[in-house]
Motif scaffolding. Sequence first.
Motif, short mmCIF file in Angstrom:
data_model
loop_
_atom_site.label_atom_id
_atom_site.label_comp_id
_atom_site.label_asym_id
_atom_site.label_seq_id
_atom_site.Cartn_x
_atom_site.Cartn_y
_atom_site.Cartn_z
N THR A 179 0.84 -1.20 0.00
CA THR A 179 0.00 0.00 0.00
C THR A 179 0.87 1.25 0.00
O THR A 179 1.78 1.38 0.82
CB THR A 179 -0.92 0.02 1.24
N GLY A 199 -4.56 -0.75 -7.00
CA GLY A 199 -4.04 -1.87 -6.23
C GLY A 199 -3.09 -1.46 -5.12
O GLY A 199 -2.81 -2.26 -4.22
N ILE A 210 -5.80 2.27 -0.57
CA ILE A 210 -6.96 1.88 0.25
C ILE A 210 -7.89 3.08 0.38
O ILE A 210 -7.45 4.19 0.70
CB ILE A 210 -6.54 1.39 1.65
N LYS A 231 -14.65 0.90 -5.31
CA LYS A 231 -14.42 -0.41 -5.92
C LYS A 231 -14.41 -0.30 -7.44
O LYS A 231 -13.64 -0.98 -8.13
CB LYS A 231 -15.49 -1.40 -5.46
N THR A 233 -8.96 -1.05 -2.95
CA THR A 233 -9.45 -1.79 -1.79
C THR A 233 -10.25 -0.81 -0.96
O THR A 233 -9.85 0.35 -0.79
CB THR A 233 -8.27 -2.33 -0.96
N CYS A 234 -11.39 -1.24 -0.43
CA CYS A 234 -12.24 -0.30 0.31
C CYS A 234 -12.55 -0.81 1.71
O CYS A 234 -13.04 -1.92 1.90
CB CYS A 234 -13.55 -0.04 -0.44
N ASP A 282 -14.33 -4.42 1.23
CA ASP A 282 -13.36 -5.47 1.52
C ASP A 282 -13.25 -5.71 3.02
O ASP A 282 -13.02 -6.84 3.46
CB ASP A 282 -11.99 -5.08 0.95
N ARG A 338 -2.72 -6.71 5.95
CA ARG A 338 -3.77 -7.68 5.68
C ARG A 338 -3.53 -8.38 4.36
O ARG A 338 -3.25 -7.77 3.37
CB ARG A 338 -5.13 -6.95 5.64
#
Length: 215
Positions: free
Chosen positions: A3, A159, A162, A175, A180-181, A198, A215
């Motif tokens: 991230t 990708g 977040i 999304k 990523t949400c 997510d 994660r």
Amino acid sequence: MPTRALVFDFDGTLADTESAVLRTWQETFRDHGVELPLEAWYAVIGTQHTTPAMFALLTEQVPGVDTEALRPLTKARVFELLETLGPRDGVVGYLEAAREHGLKLAVASSSSGAWVNPHLERLGIAGYFDAVCTGDRHAAKPRPDLYLAALDALGTSGGETIAFEDTPHGVTSAKAAGLTCVAVPNAITESLDFGAADVVLPSFTAKPLEALLTR
């Protein structure tokens, strides 16, 4: 893929402004002898259509109401309720942790810059953000344009990024842009369906940012 950036919705996510706005509309409707159906509010929350939708509904229920005269009154009431509002619990901790990890930060809000930027300053968090993308410059959620604009401003891909949202419309937007949400509903939105997110957290204090990054 590691991230590299975080993008936050504003209303209801960084600060619980939605409670003040909803209370204002409920008071306005009651002042005219009718009740605001919550399902009508939920249908537009997180989009750019809240004010016109509320005035249209009020006009439908109270024919002849002078909505133009009500506009400055409702705006003033919202600001009155927001005077003592701070960031949501845990937000500053997330922003500080992001800074420590060298992450880029942006805001993606369907609201206008004239609304978002002064509030970020008042809340004392404007300096954390590398970009602020707003609905007066990009198509509002649930379209992906705001998040695509944020990715472009930060120079990251979906990708690597977040998103943090408090409404299903916002989750749909993030999304669709490939992010990523993480949904962090507030008291107004906690009963809505966040199945497309997510991760769903009850608050920013429920899990440290580091746990999401690994994660």
